[in-house]
Write a protein that holds these residues in place. Structure first.
Motif, PDB file in Angstrom:
ATOM      1  N   TRP A  27       0.832  -1.207   0.000  1.00 48.70           N
ATOM      2  CA  TRP A  27       0.000   0.000   0.000  1.00 48.70           C
ATOM      3  C   TRP A  27       0.863   1.253   0.000  1.00 48.70           C
ATOM      4  N   GLU A  28       1.886   1.260   0.877  1.00 50.67           N
ATOM      5  CA  GLU A  28       2.747   2.428   1.010  1.00 50.67           C
ATOM      6  C   GLU A  28       3.498   2.730  -0.286  1.00 50.67           C
ATOM      7  N   ALA A  29       3.858   1.704  -1.052  1.00 46.05           N
ATOM      8  CA  ALA A  29       4.612   1.890  -2.289  1.00 46.05           C
ATOM      9  C   ALA A  29       3.756   2.498  -3.388  1.00 46.05           C
ATOM     10  N   GLY A  30       2.467   2.180  -3.403  1.00 48.35           N
ATOM     11  CA  GLY A  30       1.584   2.732  -4.419  1.00 48.35           C
ATOM     12  C   GLY A  30       0.187   2.174  -4.328  1.00 48.35           C
ATOM     13  N   HIS A  31      -0.810   3.070  -4.386  1.00 48.09           N
ATOM     14  CA  HIS A  31      -2.199   2.633  -4.306  1.00 48.09           C
ATOM     15  C   HIS A  31      -3.110   3.616  -5.038  1.00 48.09           C
ATOM     16  N   VAL A  32      -4.364   3.225  -5.160  1.00 45.35           N
ATOM     17  CA  VAL A  32      -5.370   4.072  -5.784  1.00 45.35           C
ATOM     18  C   VAL A  32      -5.760   5.150  -4.778  1.00 45.35           C
ATOM     19  N   GLU A  33      -5.674   6.411  -5.182  1.00 46.56           N
ATOM     20  CA  GLU A  33      -6.065   7.498  -4.285  1.00 46.56           C
ATOM     21  C   GLU A  33      -7.534   7.356  -3.922  1.00 46.56           C
ATOM     22  N   GLY A  34      -7.827   7.470  -2.632  1.00 48.82           N
ATOM     23  CA  GLY A  34      -9.199   7.372  -2.156  1.00 48.82           C
ATOM     24  C   GLY A  34      -9.639   5.961  -1.808  1.00 48.82           C
ATOM     25  N   ALA A  35      -8.788   4.981  -2.088  1.00 42.26           N
ATOM     26  CA  ALA A  35      -9.130   3.591  -1.755  1.00 42.26           C
ATOM     27  C   ALA A  35      -9.064   3.393  -0.242  1.00 42.26           C
ATOM     28  N   LEU A  36      -9.834   2.428   0.248  1.00 38.25           N
ATOM     29  CA  LEU A  36      -9.775   2.020   1.644  1.00 38.25           C
ATOM     30  C   LEU A  36      -8.782   0.875   1.740  1.00 38.25           C
ATOM     31  N   PRO A  96      -4.139   6.661 -12.354  1.00 44.79           N
ATOM     32  CA  PRO A  96      -3.385   7.409 -11.342  1.00 44.79           C
ATOM     33  C   PRO A  96      -3.187   6.636 -10.040  1.00 44.79           C
ATOM     34  N   MET A  97      -2.000   6.828  -9.484  1.00 41.15           N
ATOM     35  CA  MET A  97      -1.635   6.192  -8.211  1.00 41.15           C
ATOM     36  C   MET A  97      -0.949   7.217  -7.323  1.00 41.15           C
ATOM     37  N   ASN A 101       4.684   6.763   0.930  1.00 43.32           N
ATOM     38  CA  ASN A 101       6.059   6.949   1.386  1.00 43.32           C
ATOM     39  C   ASN A 101       6.751   8.140   0.721  1.00 43.32           C
ATOM     40  N   GLY A 102       6.013   8.938  -0.063  1.00 41.93           N
ATOM     41  CA  GLY A 102       6.585  10.116  -0.676  1.00 41.93           C
ATOM     42  C   GLY A 102       7.404   9.856  -1.925  1.00 41.93           C
ATOM     43  N   GLU A 103       7.539   8.598  -2.319  1.00 37.40           N
ATOM     44  CA  GLU A 103       8.298   8.243  -3.511  1.00 37.40           C
ATOM     45  C   GLU A 103       7.369   8.148  -4.719  1.00 37.40           C
ATOM     46  N   THR A 104       7.948   7.881  -5.877  1.00 35.16           N
ATOM     47  CA  THR A 104       7.150   7.647  -7.067  1.00 35.16           C
ATOM     48  C   THR A 104       6.319   6.383  -6.863  1.00 35.16           C
ATOM     49  N   PRO A 105       5.002   6.439  -7.072  1.00 37.72           N
ATOM     50  CA  PRO A 105       4.172   5.250  -6.830  1.00 37.72           C
ATOM     51  C   PRO A 105       4.579   4.078  -7.725  1.00 37.72           C
ATOM     52  N   ARG A 106       4.572   2.896  -7.147  1.00 38.77           N
ATOM     53  CA  ARG A 106       4.901   1.685  -7.877  1.00 38.77           C
ATOM     54  C   ARG A 106       4.138   0.513  -7.274  1.00 38.77           C
ATOM     55  N   VAL A 107       4.100  -0.572  -8.008  1.00 37.51           N
ATOM     56  CA  VAL A 107       3.416  -1.780  -7.549  1.00 37.51           C
ATOM     57  C   VAL A 107       4.464  -2.795  -7.132  1.00 37.51           C
ATOM     58  N   LEU A 108       4.364  -3.248  -5.899  1.00 39.98           N
ATOM     59  CA  LEU A 108       5.299  -4.281  -5.391  1.00 39.98           C
ATOM     60  C   LEU A 108       4.631  -5.628  -5.452  1.00 39.98           C
TER      61      LEU A 108
END
Length: 108
Positions: A27-36, A96-97, A101-108
């Motif tokens: 989640w911290e690495a990248g997620h959909v804005e507004g998602a729960l 959009p993601m 963590n303040g970094e470029t969003p990515r999927v782990l």
């Protein structure tokens, strides 16, 4: 298994309710804005955070955990849909993601 309803990332509207069941580090690495965000193993204990009157689109990394969560939610009276391909498909569709963590969003 045929009871599970699937939805693609391109079918999701901007106001779609999205539940992300991945782990905290994902989640911290990248997620959909507004998602729960409720990790899969916490879902039973945090069920009250979900609105039973709203269609819930469940997403994980590739679709396995979201499939399990969707199955469980539907068995418990919720209207849930599995997001096919998960965050990998979301990323590939250039949706959009944001990153916690303040970094470029990515999927782990």
């Amino acid at each position: 298994m045929s009871d599970i309803m699937n939805v693609t990332v391109t079918d999701l509207g901007e106001d779609a309710a999205i539940l992300d069941v991945r782990e905290d580090y994902e989640w911290e690495a990248g997620h959909v804005e507004g998602a729960l965000h409720i990790p899969l193993e916490q879902l039973p204990a945090r069920l009250e955070e979900l609105d039973p009157d709203v269609d819930i689109n469940v997403i994980c990394r590739t679709g396995g955990r979201s499939f399990r969560a969707t199955t469980w939610l539907n068995q418990n009276g919720y209207s849930a849909f599995n997001v096919v391909g998960g965050m990998g498909a979301w990323f590939e569709a250039d949706k959009p993601m944001v990153a916690a963590n303040g970094e470029t969003p990515r999927v782990l």
